[in-house]
Design a protein around this motif. Sequence first.
Motif, short mmCIF file in Angstrom:
data_model
loop_
_atom_site.label_atom_id
_atom_site.label_comp_id
_atom_site.label_asym_id
_atom_site.label_seq_id
_atom_site.Cartn_x
_atom_site.Cartn_y
_atom_site.Cartn_z
N ALA A 172 0.82 -1.21 0.00
CA ALA A 172 0.00 0.00 0.00
C ALA A 172 0.86 1.26 0.00
CB ALA A 172 -0.94 -0.01 1.20
N LEU A 228 -8.47 -1.68 -3.96
CA LEU A 228 -7.36 -2.43 -3.35
C LEU A 228 -7.96 -3.32 -2.27
CD1 LEU A 228 -4.40 -3.16 -2.84
CD2 LEU A 228 -4.26 -1.16 -1.33
N GLN A 243 -6.90 -6.30 0.34
CA GLN A 243 -5.81 -7.03 0.99
C GLN A 243 -6.39 -7.89 2.09
OE1 GLN A 243 -3.39 -3.43 1.90
NE2 GLN A 243 -1.90 -4.27 0.46
N VAL A 264 -9.72 1.04 1.36
CA VAL A 264 -9.12 -0.29 1.22
C VAL A 264 -10.08 -1.33 1.78
CG1 VAL A 264 -7.17 -1.76 1.86
CG2 VAL A 264 -6.78 0.67 1.34
#
Length: 407
Positions: free
Chosen positions: A243, A256, A258, A278
């Motif tokens: 990131a 994104l 994760q 995120v």
Amino acid sequence: MHRRDFLKAGSALALAGMLPHQAAAQENKIIFGGSVPMTGAAAETGLNVMRGYECAVKFINEEMGGVEIGGQKYTVALSLFDDASDPARASTLIQRQVDEGIGFFLGSFGSNIVLPTCAITEAAGRIMVQAGGGSDLIFTQGRKRVFGLFPRASRQFVSSVNMFKELTPAVKAISIIFTNDPFSKFQADGAKALIEEAGIEVRDFIALPAQVSDVSNVLTTIRQNPPDVLVCTTHDETSILIARQMVSTNTNVGMLYQTLGPQTAAYKEALGNYANAVVTQAYWSERAPFKGEYFGSAENFAKYYEANFDRELTYHMASGAACIVAYLQAAKNAGTLDLDPVRDALAALDFQCFYGHIKFTPEGDGQADLLGPLLIQRQKGEMEVISPAESASAKPIYPAPTWAERA
């Protein structure tokens, strides 16, 4: 309990030379052994799991006055050691506890530690319930005495793909970055298979070494043909690295995602406003409609935890506490602390509690349709559930603002 208390606990609580259930019965105390990464690379999440163990012990002993099993009242206690995020050290400590007579084990964090330690407890006829290892290898090598609160890695992306299919504008291409370790590789393989099965292109499938300090070359590849979604099946520190370098290189994607990292306070501290939008996985949320005997509701667990512990609450605390709750419910169902009946009761467990609906597959991992992850996204600094819709507290922010817009 302070760290030094854990480091002293093993010799104080274990009764060498006795069978595990005999030791527990004589002391009127159920002792849970194991190791936890209190230091080292996995400490950020390891300490979260440990606080969950502590929370369950405190609640059961102080609020419930212990637990009754087979007509006998027991308190519970922890005998945990710092494995320093080192599989070799963890294996040595677990073998020592096996030799001392511990019968019920809690897991460390990270499949690279859970794999060798559960092999030791399995061979010794002991039991491990854990919320730190999801590698398929834990559950596909014939073990019968290891149980995981999470589905195995290859089954963890069902809910994620369902979310991808519902996003607008439509997700047409996804890239996957993964670390080459026992958990992340299986999770990436499972994600790739499910994404392609859904008719979405997997544009890049990029392996990183288990230890990595720079991903700039990988991000150059991503920038050349940006996907709609970038999935990273990476652990906490690597997720932060990716990131940060995405921000510094202005690598923008629509989402994104994760799997590990964004849940932690360390991620929020490292990224600041860049952590907003995120997406990550969470196996529990205080906003979920879960309830049962222990703690009451998910919301009540959060309130109890926050009233008694300073470390910021994540789902890891709830999953750690749920390991102990699962053990105790199985022992109550069995009516004994004898290992084999407790093991059989765990295998048959079908139980609703603050954590959700706990039920294991025949191989010991969590049922994917019951214990699969929620999808959460940091929005204005708060972690919001965005999928599945019946548990959602907010709608997904997609496409995400650029890094420049988040500064």
